[in-house]
Design a protein around this motif. Sequence first.
Motif, PDB file in Angstrom:
ATOM      1  N   LEU A 362       0.997  -1.322   0.097  1.00  0.00           N
ATOM      2  CA  LEU A 362      -0.016   0.213  -0.050  1.00  0.00           C
ATOM      3  C   LEU A 362       0.652   1.399  -0.050  1.00  0.00           C
ATOM      4  O   LEU A 362       0.467   2.303  -0.652  1.00  0.00           O
ATOM      5  N   ARG A 366       0.244   4.077  -2.855  1.00  0.00           N
ATOM      6  CA  ARG A 366      -0.028   5.630  -2.478  1.00  0.00           C
ATOM      7  C   ARG A 366       0.646   6.410  -3.206  1.00  0.00           C
ATOM      8  O   ARG A 366       0.526   7.716  -3.444  1.00  0.00           O
ATOM      9  N   PRO A 373      -6.803  -0.816  -7.040  1.00  0.00           N
ATOM     10  CA  PRO A 373      -5.894  -1.826  -6.417  1.00  0.00           C
ATOM     11  C   PRO A 373      -6.789  -3.231  -6.169  1.00  0.00           C
ATOM     12  O   PRO A 373      -7.859  -2.884  -5.358  1.00  0.00           O
ATOM     13  N   GLN A 432      -7.868  -0.881   3.571  1.00  0.00           N
ATOM     14  CA  GLN A 432      -7.146   0.527   3.309  1.00  0.00           C
ATOM     15  C   GLN A 432      -7.529   1.147   1.746  1.00  0.00           C
ATOM     16  O   GLN A 432      -7.132   2.227   1.826  1.00  0.00           O
ATOM     17  N   SER A 433      -7.856   0.273   0.973  1.00  0.00           N
ATOM     18  CA  SER A 433      -8.068   0.843  -0.395  1.00  0.00           C
ATOM     19  C   SER A 433      -9.372   1.175  -0.804  1.00  0.00           C
ATOM     20  O   SER A 433      -9.544   2.214  -1.662  1.00  0.00           O
ATOM     21  N   TYR A 434     -10.311   0.479   0.168  1.00  0.00           N
ATOM     22  CA  TYR A 434     -11.880   1.052  -0.115  1.00  0.00           C
ATOM     23  C   TYR A 434     -12.681   1.742   0.847  1.00  0.00           C
ATOM     24  O   TYR A 434     -13.903   1.525   0.842  1.00  0.00           O
ATOM     25  N   ALA A 438     -10.440   6.306   1.852  1.00  0.00           N
ATOM     26  CA  ALA A 438      -9.402   6.042   0.770  1.00  0.00           C
ATOM     27  C   ALA A 438     -10.159   6.375  -0.793  1.00  0.00           C
ATOM     28  O   ALA A 438      -9.618   6.776  -1.545  1.00  0.00           O
ATOM     29  N   ARG A 461     -14.332   2.627  -7.971  1.00  0.00           N
ATOM     30  CA  ARG A 461     -14.075   2.274  -6.818  1.00  0.00           C
ATOM     31  C   ARG A 461     -15.089   1.592  -5.997  1.00  0.00           C
ATOM     32  O   ARG A 461     -14.906   0.430  -5.344  1.00  0.00           O
TER      33      ARG A 461
END
Length: 524
Positions: A362, A366, A373, A432-434, A438, A461
């Motif tokens: 991650l 970033r 991702p 952490q990505s969604y 984020a 997303r």
Amino acid sequence: MRILLYNPDNGVTRNFMPHLWMFLLQALTPPGHEVILIDGNAQPMDEAGIARFVQEQNIGLVGIGAMTRMIAKAYRMADAIRTVGVPVVMGGPHVTEEADEALGRSGGPRHADAVALGEADETWPKIVADAARGKLKDIYAPVDDFGQERKPALQQYPVIPWDKIDLAQFNLVPKMAKRALQRIGEGWGTFRIIPIESGRGCPYGCEFCTVTGFFGDAIRFRTNESVVNELLLLKARARSERGQMAVFFIDDNFAINIKRTKSLLRDIIAAGAQVHWVAQISANLLRDTELVDLIAASGGKWIFIGMESIDPANLASVNKGFNKPGEYAAVLERLASRNVYAITSFIFGMDNDAPGVADRTLKEVRTWPPGLPIFGLLTPLPATPLYKRLLAAGRLTRPKHWQEFIPFAMAHTPLKMTIAEAHAEVQRGWDQSYSPEAIAHAVGSLKDQPLGYRINIFIARVCFRGIYFHQIGVSAWLKLIYQNRRTIFGLVREGFATWLTRPAPDGRSALAISPKSTLDAPPS
Ligand code: B12
Ligand code: SF4
């Protein structure tokens, strides 16, 4: 004879795109038969439902195709269909490798009357003829008169009649909104993502992948003309419905022969056949600036890149050393500078992965332009070199993992962490990505771009989130909208402001003209 082609649902997401094999086999069905298509992701069905359907519809043959992850559901549906006396033929990557399992020759129950091995373009007409005579064989293999395997040449690719096929089940626009959205711009009453293949085969042989074994290491291409004509047909259909159509070039590596890909993209542009498209291309091939220019000019919007890992040792361990993590950032910048973004796919649980791999990945992600991702676990699919290696090393914890399929669960023990730790790393990657934060960050990072790009990344997303998180049903979507309300509000406010300040026909901004005339003006 009435034939049903059925693809089981994957049990996790509603697929955003139908499966190509159904349309292809429908187009290759000899005249005199009627073919009905059901994609379980678009039209959910249970065992009793499908048994009732085949009886009520007087179906004489059911063809079922499935990847490994859907095979347990595929077998259950096949069992229900065979119970009411209708023969089932199964095909696709899983039963090609596990034909004995499907035919009940490996100790378990029989699920299929017949199995089509490998690519069925040439065997399908024979299967249909045999089924019509009530004389199905157990196995259909794509071989020549001397018993040698024969891969279909794609130079004579069938015309898939996209202008006539009933595509209602694949419209991504909710029924309620269809009428209103038809009136916007050129029309958004329908939106479909349609799979098109321009070639088959991949020479790279990554250890975990089915493709090199299944389609071969020699690549076969369709003619540019046949691909361009297919795009034109799809474009015409979308226009006639006042809707939109995007295309997923499902080739495993769309730029595997760069010269040929460039010539195809040039032909697409010359014919005015551009649609928005997505394709899978490995990072090493995206070094070519001219290729990336052509991708952007021909309608390319999202490129799926199998990055797999940011650790060269991991990549070498799965025979994917041609991926160079050091160049990932440059590749993504090159795409983003042309407003093309990437779906970056990572696999955790490789032999050199240790706890903390999600955070390490991650941290890199970033620093890249925003994209999509996605995170999965190393999965030993049947007959892959990975499966054979792990079996030989006694590392498979669930050798027949597909028989009791569990999404995002490992079937072998990684070397430097436990299975539970690997699962936690994947969870962290997605969390952490969604998260709403984020998603807001990804949208905000495009603040210098037109609003459309920010809306695009927001929608992408929230949809991709559904690959991992439960996101089926109205309440799940309402919850998601609530969680992301700030970002949505920001986008709506900005859209409204853009609309108010758009130039009026006399050159003044809409805000500068009277409120009455602002209200009278139709949205652009
Ligand atoms: C497009 C695609 C997807 C799409 C979804 C599928 C779709 N809606 O089209 C997306 C991007 C979502 C996707 C996701 C995944 N995919 Co995928 N995907 C593909 C891809 C690239 C193309 C599929 C395709 O249309 N091929 C072209 C058609 C013509 O080939 P085909 O489907 O094999 O059909 C031919 C034969 O198999 C046979 N056949 C097939 N079905 C039937 C049925 C009957 C009755 C008969 C007679 C014949 C027959 O005849 C056809 C014509 O010759 C393939 C790789 C590939 N090149 O096939 C991987 C592939 C199918 N995916 C694979 C995997 C592993 C996945 C994921 C699990 C990855 C992951 N870890 O998350 C996910 C899970 C998907 C899900 N949630 O459902 C594996 C499956 C291996 C296996 N043993 O199951 C493949 C082979 C790639 C690989 N790396 O090994 N995928
Ligand atoms: S490059 Fe992609 S399709 Fe080719 S073998 Fe590797 S993972 Fe499979």
